[in-house]
Design an enzyme around this catalytic site. Structure first.
Site, PDB file in Angstrom:
ATOM      1  N   GLU A 464       0.819  -1.207   0.000  1.00 26.68           N
ATOM      2  CA  GLU A 464       0.000   0.000   0.000  1.00 26.68           C
ATOM      3  C   GLU A 464       0.861   1.268   0.000  1.00 26.68           C
ATOM      4  O   GLU A 464       0.453   2.310   0.525  1.00 26.68           O
ATOM      5  CB  GLU A 464      -0.964   0.002   1.202  1.00 26.68           C
ATOM      6  CG  GLU A 464      -1.941  -1.163   1.163  1.00 26.68           C
ATOM      7  CD  GLU A 464      -2.772  -1.287   2.427  1.00 26.68           C
ATOM      8  OE1 GLU A 464      -2.494  -0.550   3.393  1.00 26.68           O
ATOM      9  OE2 GLU A 464      -3.687  -2.112   2.450  1.00 26.68           O
ATOM     10  N   GLU A 557      -6.102  -7.833  -1.082  1.00 23.73           N
ATOM     11  CA  GLU A 557      -6.429  -8.086   0.325  1.00 23.73           C
ATOM     12  C   GLU A 557      -7.934  -7.995   0.516  1.00 23.73           C
ATOM     13  O   GLU A 557      -8.515  -6.934   0.327  1.00 23.73           O
ATOM     14  CB  GLU A 557      -5.786  -7.047   1.260  1.00 23.73           C
ATOM     15  CG  GLU A 557      -4.290  -7.049   1.326  1.00 23.73           C
ATOM     16  CD  GLU A 557      -3.760  -6.018   2.327  1.00 23.73           C
ATOM     17  OE1 GLU A 557      -4.558  -5.502   3.136  1.00 23.73           O
ATOM     18  OE2 GLU A 557      -2.550  -5.726   2.302  1.00 23.73           O
TER      19      GLU A 557
END
Length: 974
Positions: A464, A557
């Site tokens: 991220e 995710e």
């Protein structure tokens, strides 16, 4: 004379706090070595961490048990010296003239001083780098060598804010180290920040010339018929004279047992100047139609053994190196149809279904045995990829070895996470670690360590987040693709014609794998770095199938619940941690769970989400009475939740999605969220929901449309197949039965077949079971079997509560076959509740040629025997008998009485040690255990075979127990 090769130093280590040792490293390794454990020195865990050693010696409580972690002082409060330890061991090695010895540390955290026989060496900073020290000149030949290592913690261990958070105060991000250690929303802080000698320590003996970091690359042409093996190695001449060398490379395949067939042997002569460190590239080796390495679910994992040896004139064999190597080509690009990243292996698209991985154990008690269980579990779930998350580790060679063996592709990230590198509260440092050169040194070394593994599929800059600009630019340069591995529009053979003279691909640092700068970029999530992964909570199962559930083509995710079984709660928490949550009804009718403090500490995630309009999924089965009841109902939810997640993604395979990775597959501690098996290695029912949903050929129910779908992820078309659908009520009757017409399902497609109309029937029951079977019409062999328990729209499963009292009879035949320390148990379970006048289609998985459809009673239909099934069963037993010839064998038949007709619901096995001196409340489970299936159900007359395998330790007397929704007390079946 010392034998050429490596000796691992993993036994006989001692440790002591540096604050309690007044001796210097020179004194410890000359005049005053410790003689054994005493009041100061304790047995050490190497490889391992300081905290692992302290826990082993009961100096501190077990941080994974209850609130034990809260009783351990954090490094932020104790200071770094508190977790600075001496490690000590001895070893013997007698060298001949012109032999050399290196002392190797595959990883330490974070820096160290090494003393050997009074001589000091420094291991510089960095958690992810190898260290090799030539100690030839300081080796003792006539007595044990004394080795002491003073290990220092990370420079910036950070502090844990009272409110906790992702990565604590983010100070750990200033170092090149694992970032999870300051705590996350799935783990409590690791008090020593993983300080220690956390990976392999070894000594390696060579002659005058040493082999360093060979690089193996295979290039493919002519539609994978022509393959070339490229090899570049580094050679170091440690002698003071020119070395005349004979360099050999051998490629062999395992034929049977330890017998190998040498397919290629190449010998080269070369001269190495004194003290030279050179790169040498072999002539490429040609293979015609080699056996290929395939991911799990696509084919076999063929591994060749590549062995490189070097001989020096006047000395003999100087060094050797070997590596299992798989011929395969991995490509990936952004798919124009979905926007998701699409992976191909050997030219075949692969729909990614896998999970996120942090590490095996939070105290870095890593071992081959544990890694093998971990990776086999992922293969057992039919997963094909593991993502090594950026806040964890650059995983170890042992991890990759088992991914190679079991066919699990690996997405490996470097040590950047958005939470610690640019986000969070307080806002973290966006520029990554303080020392960018150190980060890049560790990155280069990690690439060299892992690049020969066929399972390694993708490099990613961070989680991220994108690495700092200079680091990202350098990684792009390091991982630049060789032209053979670029995605060109021309076919393979034209590539070689287009680039007739090129630098050998093995001369690249990698050159074969794509580098993506971050987990939310370039075909993952929205592809632009926006926070578009997740969600991470309980969901309505039908939502996974809806068009608007997730917008993008590949979700890196998506997470949910992960409550383990009750035995794990009792084994990892004191009695005050056995209280189940309070269920608080809110004004809007939804329920909020309030868990006990120990569950909260272990990051429990509730089974309701009022703000997302998700009713408590456990309460759908009725209010739990106690811990056992709560955990059993949680397993029902786990199974449904994760099966629906994967089936929902697979329902739109290639049309909307290219893959999904679940957050996460397991916990590196005794956590209570996002896992398919717990830290003790017992599986949740979610494990088997995934195993069902991710099978390569699969029949499923779309929970949003109620259409029955067939999933074919294989490279071959399915033809001459059909679907059998049957509904079973709680009274044991089958009011609905349907068989499809003959079907053809194209390769790599999901096809809706027919609508399951039972819920629209006039007399539909509030709770019912649906059994789907996809079978070959020619021999009635089962390709996929999938059983659902369902309620009518707006309903619940509370009628299953009184169904517990229904006594459904079973017959269980079991046979144990033992070889050495491994036990394999074959169990056949039969639901014998078939009515005397019934001729159920589903008896023993037998299918009928009948083409009747619609609402009907199966007692009117004639079964047809499945010869193929019987043949397969016989061949399995014959194979086991052959493998376990002259070994222990037992046969047992167990009957569980009952007078009711119906589905034997949610059956599950466990394996225990039948100890005579068992203490009250003692956990007697034998773990890990591999089951071919578990948490399964059988309709009347149906049979199923289960294979159970596990290791038997000395003094352990195992027995197998069957539990189930209708079998609460448990029954010993072997």
């Amino acid at each position: 004379m010392a034998e050429i090769g490596k000796v691992v130093l993993d036994k006989g280590w001692l440790a002591a706090r540096s604050t309690e040792i007044e001796l210097t490293g020179v004194q410890l390794t000359t005049t005053n070595p410790p003689s054994g454990p005493d009041s100061t020195w304790m047995e050490a865990v190497v490889p391992g961490t300081v905290l692992a050693t302290l826990v082993k010696n009961k100096v501190v409580p077990d941080p994974f048990y209850g609130l034990g972690n809260e009783a351990i002082i954090d490094i932020a409060d104790s200071g770094r010296e508190h977790y600075t330890l001496w490690f000590f061991t001895t070893f013997e090695c007698n060298l001949l003239n012109n032999q050399h010895i290196d002392l190797n540390f595959r990883a330490i955290n974070y820096s160290a001083e090494v003393y050997l026989n009074g001589h000091k060496k420094i291991l510089p900073k960095g958690m992810f780098r190898r260290h090799s020290i030539d100690v030839t000149s300081i080796l003792l030949h006539d007595r044990p060598n004394l080795l002491a290592v003073l290990v220092h913690p990370p420079d910036h261990p950070g502090r844990i804010p009272p409110e906790g958070g992702q990565g604590g105060d983010h100070e750990i991000g200033k170092d090149v180290a694992a970032q999870y250690v300051e705590g996350w929303d799935w783990i409590a802080p690791i008090r020593d920040r993983n300080t220690g000698i956390w990976d392999e320590v070894s000594i390696s003996v060579t002659g005058p010339v040493k082999i360093v970091d060979p690089h193996l690359v295979s290039s493919f042409f002519d539609n994978y018929k022509r393959v070339y093996l490229h090899t570049t190695i580094e050679l170091v001449n440690k002698s003071a004279i020119v070395a005349e060398c004979f360099l050999n490379i051998q490629v062999a395949t395992e034929v049977e047992g330890n017998t190998c067939l040498v397919e290629h042997l190449q010998t080269q002569n070369l001269s190495l100047p004194a003290g030279a460190h050179v790169h040498y590239t072999f002539s490429e080796i040609f293979f015609y139609k080699p056996k290929l390495w395939w991911p799990n679910g696509m084919g076999k994992q063929y591994l060749y053994n590549v062995e490189i040896t070097i001989e020096v004139r006047g000395f003999g064999e100087s060094d050797l190196w070997s590596q299992p190597f798989g011929f395969r080509k991995i490509e990936n690009h952004i798919d124009s149809a979905t926007g998701g990243r699409l992976f191909k292996v050997n030219g075949e698209p692969i729909f990614i279904r896998g999970g996120n991985w942090i590490l095996s154990d939070g105290l870095l008690r890593l071992s081959k045995k544990r890694y093998q269980a971990d990776i086999k579990f992922h293969a057992d779930m039919n997963f094909n990829m593991i993502r090594c998350w950026g806040g964890g580790l650059a995983e170890r060679p042992d991890f990759y070895h088992y991914c190679d063996m079991y066919g699990i592709l690996v997405w490996q990230e470097f040590w950047i996470t958005g939470d610690v590198d640019g986000r969070g509260d307080p806002i973290s440092n966006p520029d990554g670690p303080l020392d960018h050169d150190l980060f890049l040194l560790c990155a280069r070394d990690t690439i060299k360590l892992l690049r020969n593994h066929p399972s390694l599929a993708l490099w990613v800059g961070g989680n991220e987040q994108v690495p700092p600009e200079d680091v990202n630019s350098a990684l792009k340069t390091y991982l630049k693709l060789h032209p053979y591995f670029e995605n060109l529009n021309s076919d393979d053979i034209s590539k070689r014609e287009l680039f007739p003279v090129l630098k050998d691909p093995s001369q690249y640092l990698d050159g074969t794998r794509v580098y993506v700068q971050g987990s939310l970029w370039e075909g993952f999530a929205d592809g632009k770095g926006d926070f578009t992964d997740g969600p991470y909570e309980i969901q309505n199962p039908e939502d996974f199938f809806k068009e608007d559930y997730y917008e993008y083509g590949f979700n890196p995710e998506v997470g949910s619940v992960g409550m383990p079984v009750a035995a794990t709660i009792r084994a990892t928490m004191p009695p005050e941690g056995w209280d189940i949550p309070l269920f608080i009804k809110l004004p809007d009718g939804y329920v909020q769970e309030a868990a006990n403090p120990i569950w909260e500490y272990h990051k429990y995630i509730p089974y309701s989400k009022p703000e997302k309009k998700v009713h408590d999924q456990i309460l759908l089965y009725g209010t739990p009475k106690d811990l056992d009841d709560f955990c059993l109902k949680a397993q029902l939810v786990n199974y449904i939740q994760y099966r629906a997640l994967l089936e929902g993604w697979t329902s739109r395979m290639w049309s909307k999605y290219t893959g999904v990775l679940i957050w996460k597959t397991q916990n590196p501690w005794t956590g209570l969220r996002g896992q398919f098996y717990d830290h003790l290695h017992d599986q949740t029912a979610g494990f088997y929901g995934c195993r069902c949903a991710a099978e390569p050929i699969h029949v499923q129910l779309n929970l949003a449309t109620y259409y029955v779908e067939v999933v074919n992820t294989t490279s071959g078309e399915l033809s001459n197949v059909a679907i059998e659908a049957s509904v079973w009520n709680l009274d044991g009757m089958c009011p609905y039965y349907e068989v499809s017409e003959k079907l053809t399902v194209p390769s790599k497609r999901t096809v809706p077949i027919f609508e399951m109309k039972y819920p629209k029937s006039k007399n539909a029951k509030p709770v019912y079971f649906l059994l789907l079977k996809l079978y070959n019409i020619s021999d009635y062999g089962i390709l996929s079997r999938n059983l659902y328990w369902l309620h009518l729209p707006g309903g619940d499963y509370k009628l299953l509560e009184p169904y517990r009292n229904k006594e459904v009879p079973l017959k269980i035949t079991s046979q144990a076959l033992i070889r050495g320390s491994t036990c394999e148990v074959q169990v056949r379970v039969v639901n014998t509740s078939k009515k005397p006048d019934s001729r159920s289609l589903l008896d023993k998985n037998i299918l009928t040629k009948s083409t009747r459809t619609g609402d009907c009673d199966t007692t009117l239909l004639e079964p047809v025997p499945s010869a193929n099934e019987k043949k397969q069963e016989m061949s399995l037993f014959q194979k086991i008998q052959r493998n376990f010839a002259k070994e222990q064998s037992s046969l047992k038949v167990t009957a569980i009485s009952g007078t009711e007709y119906g589905v034997a619901f949610f059956l599950h096995f466990s394996v225990h040690d039948s100890k005579k001196d068992k203490k009250e409340g003692e956990d007697t489970r034998i773990l890990p255990v591999h089951y071919s299936d578990n948490y399964f159900s059988l309709v009347p007359g149906e049979e199923m075979s289960i294979t159970i395998s596990f290791e038997i330790l000395p003094g352990v007397n195992p027995h197998v127990t069957l539990h189930g929704w209708n079998y609460q007390g448990g029954h010993t079946v072997l």
